[in-house]
Write a protein that holds these residues in place. Structure first.
Motif, PDB file in Angstrom:
ATOM      1  N   VAL A   1     -38.751  19.939  -1.400  1.00 37.77           N
ATOM      2  CA  VAL A   1     -37.932  20.249  -2.572  1.00 37.77           C
ATOM      3  C   VAL A   1     -37.736  21.753  -2.707  1.00 37.77           C
ATOM      4  CG1 VAL A   1     -38.430  18.175  -3.934  1.00 37.77           C
ATOM      5  CG2 VAL A   1     -40.011  20.099  -4.031  1.00 37.77           C
ATOM      6  N   ASP A   2     -36.555  22.099  -3.135  1.00 37.91           N
ATOM      7  CA  ASP A   2     -36.220  23.508  -3.324  1.00 37.91           C
ATOM      8  C   ASP A   2     -36.239  23.800  -4.817  1.00 37.91           C
ATOM      9  OD1 ASP A   2     -35.246  26.059  -3.279  1.00 37.91           O
ATOM     10  OD2 ASP A   2     -33.175  25.480  -2.811  1.00 37.91           O
ATOM     11  N   VAL A   3     -37.419  24.068  -5.328  1.00 38.14           N
ATOM     12  CA  VAL A   3     -37.558  24.315  -6.767  1.00 38.14           C
ATOM     13  C   VAL A   3     -38.497  25.488  -7.012  1.00 38.14           C
ATOM     14  CG1 VAL A   3     -37.186  21.885  -7.416  1.00 38.14           C
ATOM     15  CG2 VAL A   3     -39.507  22.717  -6.996  1.00 38.14           C
ATOM     16  N   GLU A   4     -38.461  25.992  -8.230  1.00 37.60           N
ATOM     17  CA  GLU A   4     -39.362  27.067  -8.620  1.00 37.60           C
ATOM     18  C   GLU A   4     -40.801  26.551  -8.538  1.00 37.60           C
ATOM     19  OE1 GLU A   4     -36.757  25.842  -9.999  1.00 37.60           O
ATOM     20  OE2 GLU A   4     -35.770  27.175 -11.426  1.00 37.60           O
ATOM     21  N   PRO A   5     -41.729  27.367  -8.043  1.00 32.79           N
ATOM     22  CA  PRO A   5     -43.116  26.896  -7.943  1.00 32.79           C
ATOM     23  C   PRO A   5     -43.739  26.578  -9.295  1.00 32.79           C
ATOM     24  CG  PRO A   5     -42.940  29.223  -7.298  1.00 32.79           C
ATOM     25  CD  PRO A   5     -41.544  28.705  -7.465  1.00 32.79           C
ATOM     26  N   GLU A   6     -43.213  27.188 -10.351  1.00 30.42           N
ATOM     27  CA  GLU A   6     -43.802  26.935 -11.677  1.00 30.42           C
ATOM     28  C   GLU A   6     -43.189  25.723 -12.369  1.00 30.42           C
ATOM     29  OE1 GLU A   6     -41.909  29.487 -10.828  1.00 30.42           O
ATOM     30  OE2 GLU A   6     -40.602  30.163 -12.468  1.00 30.42           O
ATOM     31  N   MET A   7     -42.171  25.107 -11.772  1.00 23.76           N
ATOM     32  CA  MET A   7     -41.583  23.929 -12.409  1.00 23.76           C
ATOM     33  C   MET A   7     -42.654  22.841 -12.506  1.00 23.76           C
ATOM     34  SD  MET A   7     -38.321  21.484 -11.348  1.00 23.76           S
ATOM     35  CE  MET A   7     -37.021  22.683 -11.598  1.00 23.76           C
ATOM     36  N   PRO A   8     -42.858  22.271 -13.692  1.00 26.14           N
ATOM     37  CA  PRO A   8     -43.880  21.226 -13.788  1.00 26.14           C
ATOM     38  C   PRO A   8     -43.540  20.043 -12.873  1.00 26.14           C
ATOM     39  CG  PRO A   8     -43.259  22.000 -15.969  1.00 26.14           C
ATOM     40  CD  PRO A   8     -42.282  22.603 -15.003  1.00 26.14           C
ATOM     41  N   LEU A   9     -44.579  19.468 -12.306  1.00 22.10           N
ATOM     42  CA  LEU A   9     -44.395  18.341 -11.382  1.00 22.10           C
ATOM     43  C   LEU A   9     -43.520  17.244 -12.003  1.00 22.10           C
ATOM     44  CD1 LEU A   9     -45.093  16.802  -8.763  1.00 22.10           C
ATOM     45  CD2 LEU A   9     -47.200  16.030  -9.907  1.00 22.10           C
ATOM     46  N   LEU A  10     -43.689  17.009 -13.310  1.00 21.80           N
ATOM     47  CA  LEU A  10     -42.920  15.956 -13.989  1.00 21.80           C
ATOM     48  C   LEU A  10     -41.431  16.062 -13.696  1.00 21.80           C
ATOM     49  CD1 LEU A  10     -42.482  13.700 -16.145  1.00 21.80           C
ATOM     50  CD2 LEU A  10     -42.448  15.528 -17.864  1.00 21.80           C
TER      51      LEU A  10
ATOM     52  N   GLY B   1     -49.853  12.049 -22.616  1.00 21.16           N
ATOM     53  CA  GLY B   1     -50.178  11.291 -21.405  1.00 21.16           C
ATOM     54  C   GLY B   1     -49.060  10.423 -20.856  1.00 21.16           C
ATOM     55  N   ALA B   2     -47.862  10.492 -21.425  1.00 17.23           N
ATOM     56  CA  ALA B   2     -46.752   9.673 -20.918  1.00 17.23           C
ATOM     57  C   ALA B   2     -46.394  10.053 -19.480  1.00 17.23           C
ATOM     58  CB  ALA B   2     -45.526   9.823 -21.818  1.00 17.23           C
ATOM     59  N   CYS B   3     -46.773  11.266 -19.088  1.00 14.82           N
ATOM     60  CA  CYS B   3     -46.390  11.799 -17.775  1.00 14.82           C
ATOM     61  C   CYS B   3     -47.503  11.659 -16.744  1.00 14.82           C
ATOM     62  CB  CYS B   3     -46.038  13.263 -17.931  1.00 14.82           C
ATOM     63  SG  CYS B   3     -47.466  14.226 -18.489  1.00 14.82           S
ATOM     64  N   THR B   4     -48.495  10.812 -17.022  1.00 12.91           N
ATOM     65  CA  THR B   4     -49.680  10.749 -16.156  1.00 12.91           C
ATOM     66  C   THR B   4     -49.355  10.222 -14.752  1.00 12.91           C
ATOM     67  OG1 THR B   4     -51.047  10.377 -18.109  1.00 12.91           O
ATOM     68  CG2 THR B   4     -52.042   9.832 -15.967  1.00 12.91           C
ATOM     69  N   VAL B   5     -49.814  10.958 -13.746  1.00 14.14           N
ATOM     70  CA  VAL B   5     -49.733  10.521 -12.345  1.00 14.14           C
ATOM     71  C   VAL B   5     -51.130  10.725 -11.732  1.00 14.14           C
ATOM     72  CG1 VAL B   5     -47.290  11.157 -12.139  1.00 14.14           C
ATOM     73  CG2 VAL B   5     -49.061  12.837 -11.513  1.00 14.14           C
ATOM     74  N   HIS B   6     -51.300  10.301 -10.515  1.00 14.20           N
ATOM     75  CA  HIS B   6     -52.566  10.590  -9.822  1.00 14.20           C
ATOM     76  C   HIS B   6     -52.354  11.727  -8.833  1.00 14.20           C
ATOM     77  CE1 HIS B   6     -54.106   6.153 -10.360  1.00 14.20           C
ATOM     78  NE2 HIS B   6     -53.765   6.723 -11.498  1.00 14.20           N
ATOM     79  N   ILE B   7     -53.249  12.695  -8.867  1.00 12.52           N
ATOM     80  CA  ILE B   7     -53.266  13.739  -7.850  1.00 12.52           C
ATOM     81  C   ILE B   7     -54.593  13.567  -7.121  1.00 12.52           C
ATOM     82  CG2 ILE B   7     -53.217  16.218  -7.385  1.00 12.52           C
ATOM     83  CD1 ILE B   7     -50.669  15.483  -8.763  1.00 12.52           C
TER      84      ILE B   7
ATOM     85  N   SER C   1     -48.608  15.357 -15.632  1.00 11.99           N
ATOM     86  CA  SER C   1     -47.708  16.114 -14.758  1.00 11.99           C
ATOM     87  C   SER C   1     -46.782  17.053 -15.515  1.00 11.99           C
ATOM     88  CB  SER C   1     -46.881  15.148 -13.898  1.00 11.99           C
ATOM     89  OG  SER C   1     -46.020  14.369 -14.712  1.00 11.99           O
ATOM     90  N   CYS C   2     -46.747  16.946 -16.846  1.00 16.48           N
ATOM     91  CA  CYS C   2     -45.830  17.830 -17.597  1.00 16.48           C
ATOM     92  C   CYS C   2     -46.341  19.263 -17.622  1.00 16.48           C
ATOM     93  CB  CYS C   2     -45.638  17.324 -19.027  1.00 16.48           C
ATOM     94  SG  CYS C   2     -47.051  17.577 -20.125  1.00 16.48           S
ATOM     95  N   SER C   3     -47.634  19.425 -17.369  1.00 14.71           N
ATOM     96  CA  SER C   3     -48.211  20.771 -17.460  1.00 14.71           C
ATOM     97  C   SER C   3     -48.751  21.267 -16.117  1.00 14.71           C
ATOM     98  CB  SER C   3     -49.338  20.790 -18.496  1.00 14.71           C
ATOM     99  OG  SER C   3     -48.873  20.296 -19.724  1.00 14.71           O
ATOM    100  N   LEU C   4     -48.440  20.545 -15.061  1.00 15.40           N
ATOM    101  CA  LEU C   4     -48.952  20.945 -13.740  1.00 15.40           C
ATOM    102  C   LEU C   4     -47.830  21.586 -12.932  1.00 15.40           C
ATOM    103  CD1 LEU C   4     -51.548  20.547 -11.833  1.00 15.40           C
ATOM    104  CD2 LEU C   4     -50.098  18.822 -10.732  1.00 15.40           C
ATOM    105  N   PRO C   5     -47.933  22.903 -12.664  1.00 18.41           N
ATOM    106  CA  PRO C   5     -46.904  23.526 -11.824  1.00 18.41           C
ATOM    107  C   PRO C   5     -46.851  22.809 -10.478  1.00 18.41           C
ATOM    108  CG  PRO C   5     -48.372  25.178 -12.771  1.00 18.41           C
ATOM    109  CD  PRO C   5     -48.984  23.849 -13.060  1.00 18.41           C
TER     110      PRO C   5
ATOM    111  N   ILE D   1     -49.848  12.718  -4.170  1.00 17.76           N
ATOM    112  CA  ILE D   1     -49.323  12.405  -5.502  1.00 17.76           C
ATOM    113  C   ILE D   1     -48.971  10.923  -5.535  1.00 17.76           C
ATOM    114  CG2 ILE D   1     -47.500  12.909  -7.190  1.00 17.76           C
ATOM    115  CD1 ILE D   1     -47.120  15.610  -5.488  1.00 17.76           C
ATOM    116  N   LEU D   2     -49.500  10.245  -6.539  1.00 15.01           N
ATOM    117  CA  LEU D   2     -49.148   8.828  -6.699  1.00 15.01           C
ATOM    118  C   LEU D   2     -48.488   8.648  -8.069  1.00 15.01           C
ATOM    119  CD1 LEU D   2     -49.479   5.915  -5.402  1.00 15.01           C
ATOM    120  CD2 LEU D   2     -51.433   5.665  -6.935  1.00 15.01           C
ATOM    121  N   THR D   3     -47.307   8.033  -8.071  1.00 15.52           N
ATOM    122  CA  THR D   3     -46.621   7.776  -9.342  1.00 15.52           C
ATOM    123  C   THR D   3     -46.570   6.267  -9.576  1.00 15.52           C
ATOM    124  OG1 THR D   3     -44.377   7.490  -8.486  1.00 15.52           O
ATOM    125  CG2 THR D   3     -45.122   9.761  -8.847  1.00 15.52           C
ATOM    126  N   ILE D   4     -46.094   5.878 -10.721  1.00 12.00           N
ATOM    127  CA  ILE D   4     -46.007   4.457 -11.066  1.00 12.00           C
ATOM    128  C   ILE D   4     -45.210   3.689 -10.007  1.00 12.00           C
ATOM    129  CG2 ILE D   4     -43.965   4.801 -12.563  1.00 12.00           C
ATOM    130  CD1 ILE D   4     -46.787   2.286 -13.296  1.00 12.00           C
TER     131      ILE D   4
END
Lengths: 717, 161
Positions: free
Chosen positions: B13-22, B44-50, B57-61, B70-73
């Protein structure tokens, strides 16, 4: 590829592209219906495929309350089809308009989903069944009354010949619908009345993109919005030089009362929005605060010339001659709906002059009207795709602000789909709040402790004045501001209810069980009066309810289930409330403890509810659980404070939702007595606040006359 | 360019490194099952497994997720539904469903750590917020899923198709 106008064509186009990422779009269940070109619409509600799959159209919205499934159950019950082959899809608002509102009301509020449409949806199912049977009978050249139906298979009883619904749907659709049909008695129900698994749950568990915020379209852009923090304010000036140069930003939009950034991802739009320096013209309300609002209510309560919402007997005289008079003032704060999915709307002005809108709405028809008006298009040239709602609770019905904004934003980029989503902060600070209010009650007891007079003065904003400003209030009364007092079932010979409409500048709206503050006031004050009369709260209420009153029946049911009057284990205390609303009758008992440090904990809530009929018992229980949690969050924690004209709270750290460990045991006692249809989405919230506060009185001897509880010292006096 | 491993597949992905994973998941990888609720790790609506751990994931760069699994729903169900998902359907847990994907990811991570969680374990682990009030059923379904997993060859209802 050209994407055509209609939703169904669009779905076919999307399906043809297959799993292409950006083009993949998913409609709730509808894709299945669209798959077969040979499916037949038997009538507006019932679509049948050659392989007997039945698609039932649903006009009301689904926000978790379960009517998407329960309405399908009612149609399927009368249709006599195989429930295992039933799916549902939302009826198209555009088609609804073009077909002269064929699906009745699309409004989803007031716990009306089932009770407001049960009659015509059941008739639609029964009518389709009759047409299918007639088609089979015609093919066999036998009288229709010689045929029987079981799970979508029609049998000619004498000859044993069989035809499936899928085989005769085409012929059935050509027949004239019967002018009158007979509906089944609820005691014969096989599909309705049962806890069928909800149709929408599997997709939700898999994380399929079913919600408004999940819309993804080719070339779609994203928007984040900021409105003037002071309600009613406007944009004065802005400096967007930094924002405009940020990565992914396509446009900074300035409207009269909001600014928005459009970018290639929502995060980029929101980051840029936060870099814009805006000067707001806050207008006349920049100094409004909790204090000015309370003063407004006090002035209202002192107004000598208030309209009366109820007048029975002579309250003044009865109070003057009462053996004992009890007086109290109660109040409640503003409350945000705080749907987990923030407000959202995707809009796409297409090159051919058609506008498509995707949104989480409690009223698809209202969304369509607002979209068309905002776009300056006839309604026939607009489609609204109803998405699953990430919570509604009244926020997404009457006020279609998010649709107006979404369409306005997309209009600035013709040909490009733009998805607007509000940030949580925006959502918290720009709601249509549960009205704050203040009430003064005066009750008079005679020498035997009988309540002979109740005078209530209510100062409360009018929701109707906000949502329907063009329609003047009838006799100066807004029903949602006076409910539970103007229609109290208690036999009190002298009653007067005065209403002071005081709106202020904070927008108010229908918040789950509108008017539920009055349930808190009334049922707590009734407890105060029972206590002053030296009577048990249950006996005191029962003595004021006629034999056969359904309020009485639910009170007796809840008292039995909770073993009211039996000794409690040490440390546990009970509170009671009884209240009707939204077509149903409810009563509840809360069991709680208060620790030495003054921490209250609710252990068990017993809810009795009489809704006349029960279409899906498990869903009804889920709604009772939901109402308990929604109610407890408000009782313990929630408030929206006003300072400098704006809402103070901004996110879930200062507007707290009840967390999982606080969940009490909820026992729901369904006591449907038949003969009327009541709702389930809201009524069970009514008694929560008073039952909790009455239990706190039992535990501590302290009367709670304002919420939330977090402001009260609950340590024993 | 950042390389991410999501649900066993590799993405660039071509994104800013600080963009939250969400937002990388939702707007750049088109995985929209993970939800935005608050943007502040509150709901916690954005919860994933790392790497197997439940993370908001809303607060994880996104840069911090590089090189991790990364595991998502969308990747939770394999051939069959995950026992948590099966139990969620059986016990009719979701109402509106918006918070439920995060709720399910938190519950799945809990079961990986504690195959037979107690009520206290559930209270401690399940910090996800639900506005519809599904908590009682969440608890019940976690216990049911734990039991389901403990029974070898137990029938699982539903498929991931």
């Amino acid at each position: 590829m050209t994407i055509t106008l209609s939703r169904r064509d669009f779905m076919k186009a999307s399906a043809a592209i297959g799993g292409g990422l950006a083009l993949e779009f998913w409609f709730p269940v509808a894709a299945k219906a669209a798959g077969g070109v040979s499916s037949t619409e038997v009538n507006a509600w019932v679509v049948i495929h050659p392989d007997d799959r039945v698609v039932i159209r649903i006009a009301r919205s689904e926000m978790g309350q379960g009517s998407y499934t329960a309405l399908a159950q009612l149609v399927a019950e009368e249709l006599d089809c195989d429930w295992a082959k039933v799916s549902a899809e939302f009826a198209s608002p555009n088609e609804h308009i073009r077909r002269k509102r064929i699906w009745g009301s699309m409004s989803t509020g007031g716990s009306m989903g089932i009770r407001g449409s049960q009659d015509y949806v059941r008739k639609a199912g029964a009518s389709a069944r009759e047409m299918l049977v007639a088609a089979a009978a015609a093919q066999w050249q036998v009288p229709a009354n010689e045929c029987s139906v079981d799970k979508g298979v029609i049998t000619h009883v004498l000859s044993g010949r069989k035809l499936r619904y899928g085989q005769v749907a085409g012929a059935a659709a050509k027949l004239t619908p019967p002018s009158d049909v007979k509906l089944r008695d609820s005691k014969d129900w096989k599909i309705a009345g049962k806890s069928m698994h909800r149709l929408d749950i599997p997709d939700k568990v898999l994380g399929k993109p079913v919600f408004g915020v999940d819309v993804a379209l080719p070339g779609m852009l994203h928007a984040s919005i900021a409105q003037c923090p002071v309600f009613g304010g406007k944009v004065k000036s802005l400096d967007a030089r930094i924002a405009e140069k940020m990565r992914g930003v396509k446009k900074v939009l300035r409207e009269e009362n909001f600014i928005a950034v459009i970018a290639d991802s929502w995060w980029r739009a929101d980051q840029a929005l936060n870099k814009i320096v805006v000067e707001w013209d806050v207008g006349a309300h920049g100094n409004a605060s909790n204090e000015t609002i309370a003063a407004m209510f006090r002035e209202g309560l002192a107004d000598p010339k208030l309209p009366q919402a109820r007048k029975l007997g002579d309250t003044d005289a009865a109070l003057a001659s009462a053996a004992k008079v009890v007086e109290a003032e109660y109040q409640s704060p503003y409350l945000n709906h705080a749907t987990m999915e923030p407000q959202t709307c995707t809009a796409w002005f297409k090159p051919d002059g058609f506008l498509e809108v995707w949104t989480s709405t409690q009223n698809g028809e209202a969304s369509l009207a607002v979209a068309a008006e905002t776009a300056g298009l006839p309604q026939e040239k607009v489609e609204v795709h109803k998405m699953m709602l990430g919570g509604g609770f009244g926020r997404r019905g009457g006020s279609q602000d998010f649709v107006r904004q979404g369409v306005t934003i997309a209009k600035s980029m013709p040909g490009v789909p733009v998805k607007l989503m509000w940030s949580r902060q925006e959502d918290m600070q720009h709601g249509f709040y549960r009205p704050a209010s203040m009430v003064r009650m005066k009750g008079g007891l005679d020498a035997q402790g009988k309540l002979v007079a109740l005078h209530t003065r209510i100062a409360c904003p009018s929701i109707l004045a906000v949502l329907m400003p063009e329609a003047p209030l009838k006799d100066g009364i807004d029903f949602s501001a006076v409910r539970s007092f103007n229609d109290a079932p208690y036999e009190i010979p002298n009653q007067q209810v005065d209403y002071a409409r005081r709106n202020g500048h904070v927008p108010v709206g229908f918040w789950r069980a509108p008017g539920q503050q009055n349930a808190f006031y009334r049922e707590c004050f009734i407890d105060e009066l029972a206590s002053a009369a030296g009577k048990d709260p249950l006996d005191f209420r029962l003595a004021m309810l006629r034999a056969g009153d359904k309020n009485r029946l639910v009170l007796e049911a809840v008292a039995k289930a909770a073993a009211w009057g039996s000794p409690m284990p040490p440390g546990l205390h009970r509170g009671l409330a009884s209240i009707d609303g939204f077509g149903s009758y409810t009563a509840m008992v809360v069991e709680l403890s208060v620790s030495a440090k003054g921490v209250a904990k609710v252990h068990r809530v017993i809810v009795a509810i009489d809704s006349g009929y029960v279409v899906n018992p498990d869903t009804c229980r889920a709604q009772a659980e939901s109402n308990v949690v929604y109610g407890l969050s408000a009782v313990f924690q929630q408030e929206n404070n006003v300072r400098n004209g704006r809402i103070v709270e901004s996110n879930f750290h200062n507007f707290r939702l009840m967390p999982l460990p606080d969940m009490p045991k909820v026992e729901t006692v369904l006591v449907p007595t038949g003969g009327f249809w009541g709702g389930h989405g809201e009524p069970a919230i009514l008694g929560i606040a008073p039952a909790v506060c009455n239990a706190i009185f039992a535990a501590t001897g302290k009367r709670i006359r304002s919420l939330p509880l977090k402001h009260h010292d609950l340590r024993k006096a | 360019m950042l390389k991410l491993n999501v649900n066993g597949r590799s993405h660039t992905v071509d994104v800013e490194p600080e963009m939250p994973l969400l937002w990388v998941l939702r707007d750049h990888l088109n995985l929209r099952g993970t939800k935005y609720g608050c943007g502040m790790s509150l709901c916690g609506a954005c919860t994933v497994h790392i790497d197997g751990v439940a993370v908001e994931s809303c607060s994880l760069p996104v840069s911090e997720a590089v090189g991790k699994k990364i595991l998502t729903i969308e990747g939770l169900a394999k051939r069959d539904l995950h026992p948590i998902q099966a139990a969620w359907i059986e016990h009719e847990v979701p109402q509106c469903g918006y918070c439920q994907t995060g709720m399910i990811m938190s519950a799945a991570a809990l079961l990986d750590k504690k195959p037979r969680p107690t009520d206290d374990d559930i209270d401690a682990a399940m910090t996800n917020l639900c506005r519809c009030g599904t908590y009682a059923r969440v608890k019940k379904a976690i216990h049911a899923a734990a039991e389901m997993r403990a029974l070898p060859g137990a029938a699982r209802k539903g498929t991931a198709s």
